[in-house]
Write an enzyme that holds these catalytic residues in place. Structure first.
Site, PDB file in Angstrom:
ATOM      1  N   LYS A 184      68.908   2.310  74.712  1.00 21.98           N
ATOM      2  CA  LYS A 184      70.294   2.778  74.698  1.00 21.98           C
ATOM      3  C   LYS A 184      70.515   3.912  73.705  1.00 21.98           C
ATOM      4  CE  LYS A 184      71.621  -1.883  76.013  1.00 21.98           C
ATOM      5  NZ  LYS A 184      72.427  -3.080  75.713  1.00 21.98           N
TER       6      LYS A 184
ATOM      7  N   ARG B 104      77.333 -13.855  75.182  1.00 17.96           N
ATOM      8  CA  ARG B 104      77.707 -12.899  76.221  1.00 17.96           C
ATOM      9  C   ARG B 104      78.000 -13.648  77.517  1.00 17.96           C
ATOM     10  NH1 ARG B 104      75.597  -7.830  75.430  1.00 17.96           N
ATOM     11  NH2 ARG B 104      77.029  -7.189  77.090  1.00 17.96           N
TER      12      ARG B 104
ATOM     13  N   GLN C  68      76.658   3.017  71.423  1.00 16.07           N
ATOM     14  CA  GLN C  68      77.240   1.716  71.111  1.00 16.07           C
ATOM     15  C   GLN C  68      78.312   1.377  72.160  1.00 16.07           C
ATOM     16  OE1 GLN C  68      78.030   2.865  66.986  1.00 16.07           O
ATOM     17  NE2 GLN C  68      76.425   1.458  66.324  1.00 16.07           N
TER      18      GLN C  68
ATOM     19  N   ARG D 147      61.845  -0.247  65.736  1.00 12.70           N
ATOM     20  CA  ARG D 147      62.102  -1.634  66.109  1.00 12.70           C
ATOM     21  C   ARG D 147      62.139  -1.840  67.625  1.00 12.70           C
ATOM     22  NH1 ARG D 147      66.444  -1.811  63.609  1.00 12.70           N
ATOM     23  NH2 ARG D 147      67.999  -1.751  65.271  1.00 12.70           N
TER      24      ARG D 147
ATOM     25  N   ASN E  26      73.440  -6.840  79.541  1.00 14.30           N
ATOM     26  CA  ASN E  26      73.938  -8.066  80.156  1.00 14.30           C
ATOM     27  C   ASN E  26      73.890  -8.052  81.682  1.00 14.30           C
ATOM     28  OD1 ASN E  26      74.891 -10.706  79.717  1.00 14.30           O
ATOM     29  ND2 ASN E  26      76.945 -10.088  80.342  1.00 14.30           N
TER      30      ASN E  26
ATOM     31  N   PRO F 154      77.029   0.632  78.130  1.00 15.32           N
ATOM     32  CA  PRO F 154      76.084   1.150  79.115  1.00 15.32           C
ATOM     33  C   PRO F 154      74.675   0.629  78.839  1.00 15.32           C
ATOM     34  CG  PRO F 154      77.476   2.906  78.262  1.00 15.32           C
ATOM     35  CD  PRO F 154      77.729   1.704  77.410  1.00 15.32           C
ATOM     36  N   GLU F 155      73.922   0.406  79.903  1.00 18.96           N
ATOM     37  CA  GLU F 155      72.556  -0.074  79.759  1.00 18.96           C
ATOM     38  C   GLU F 155      71.586   1.055  80.096  1.00 18.96           C
ATOM     39  OE1 GLU F 155      72.192  -4.024  81.521  1.00 18.96           O
ATOM     40  OE2 GLU F 155      74.293  -4.433  81.026  1.00 18.96           O
TER      41      GLU F 155
END
Length: 263
Positions: A53, A253, A70, A125, A169, A2-3
């Protein structure tokens, strides 16, 4: 995976189910989290936040449950007392009088104090979230042209959560199609008009996907307005130029694009 738009919609569903309601039962699968079960009884969820995410469930006693789905993690909402029909492994249960939220299959789960939250490696990060309403195209353009990112090819940059959180993606290929660019370009090589178009698309497309309530399911994106232009459409005609959409691999990808109008 999932985005950002899908994670944010999951957070909306969790908030709608239990926000502000006293927790009547709490259960964690991982031993290191067991000690928090009793601490959370009687507390309530104040809000559910997303950072790309990652999902942050904030409690009224200032603790925060960090979870990253994840590839396999999924949250579900059920009526309290109802059994969820699934073969997935339960990791987290947060129960109120009428609704219960359940996290299945995820392995990246932590409980954080406010101090730990500010120091968490992933959260330190990760870049600005594309769904943050305070994030502007001007800030995105600054990041594109910064020394850290200006020499990176878009094929990899748009998957890097340190650049902008929440992209993945399907958003990568849809954004690049929208602005007519291939994945091998770098920000330093674009002209002013291209930079401006890309900076806007990097925010507009994720926000459009979220706002129109689309769902990614079995490689289809079902929504009232949002629909894929190139993602999983290899072999079909491009609606912009009539060319044939192709599939290749970039940054390990699948990458979908139209050679006729992406240059």
């Amino acid at each position: 995976m999932p985005e950002g738009p899908e994670i944010r919609r999951a957070a909306d569903n969790l908030e709608a189910a239990i926000k502000g309601k006293p927790l009547t039962d709490v259960w964690f699968a991982f031993p290191q989290l067991k000690t928090y079960q009793s601490q959370l009884i009687g507390q309530h969820v104040t809000h559910v936040e997303t950072r790309g995410k990652a999902l942050l469930t904030h409690f009224s006693n200032d603790l925060t449950l960090y979870s990253h789905n994840q590839l396999y993690g999924v949250w579900r909402v059920v009526d309290t007392g109802e059994e969820s029909q699934t073969t997935r492994v339960l990791r987290v249960k947060l129960q109120t009088a009428d609704k219960t939220i359940l996290l299945y299959s995820a392995s990246d789960i932590e409980m954080l104090t406010p101090e730990q939250l500010t120091m968490h490696p992933f959260l330190q990060r990760v870049g600005p979230d594309v769904l943050d309403p305070n994030l502007t195209p001007e800030v995105v353009k600054e990041r594109l042209l910064s020394p850290r990112f200006r020499n990176r090819q878009f094929a990899g940059l748009l998957l890097d959560q340190a650049f902008l959180a929440g992209l993945g993606n399907y958003l990568r290929v849809e954004i690049l199609w929208q602005v007519g660019l291939t994945g091998n370009h770098k920000a330093k090589d674009l002209n002013a008009a291209q930079l401006d178009a890309l900076a806007h698309a990097l925010l507009d497309i994720p926000r459009f996907s979220y706002a129109t309530r689309g769902q990614v399911d079995e490689n289809k994106h079902h929504g009232a307005l949002f629909r894929f232009k190139v993602f999983h459409r290899d072999g079909e005609l491009c609606e912009r130029c009539g060319g044939i959409i192709e599939k290749t691999t970039l940054s390990s990808r699948p990458f979908y694009w139209c050679p006729g109008c992406q240059h």
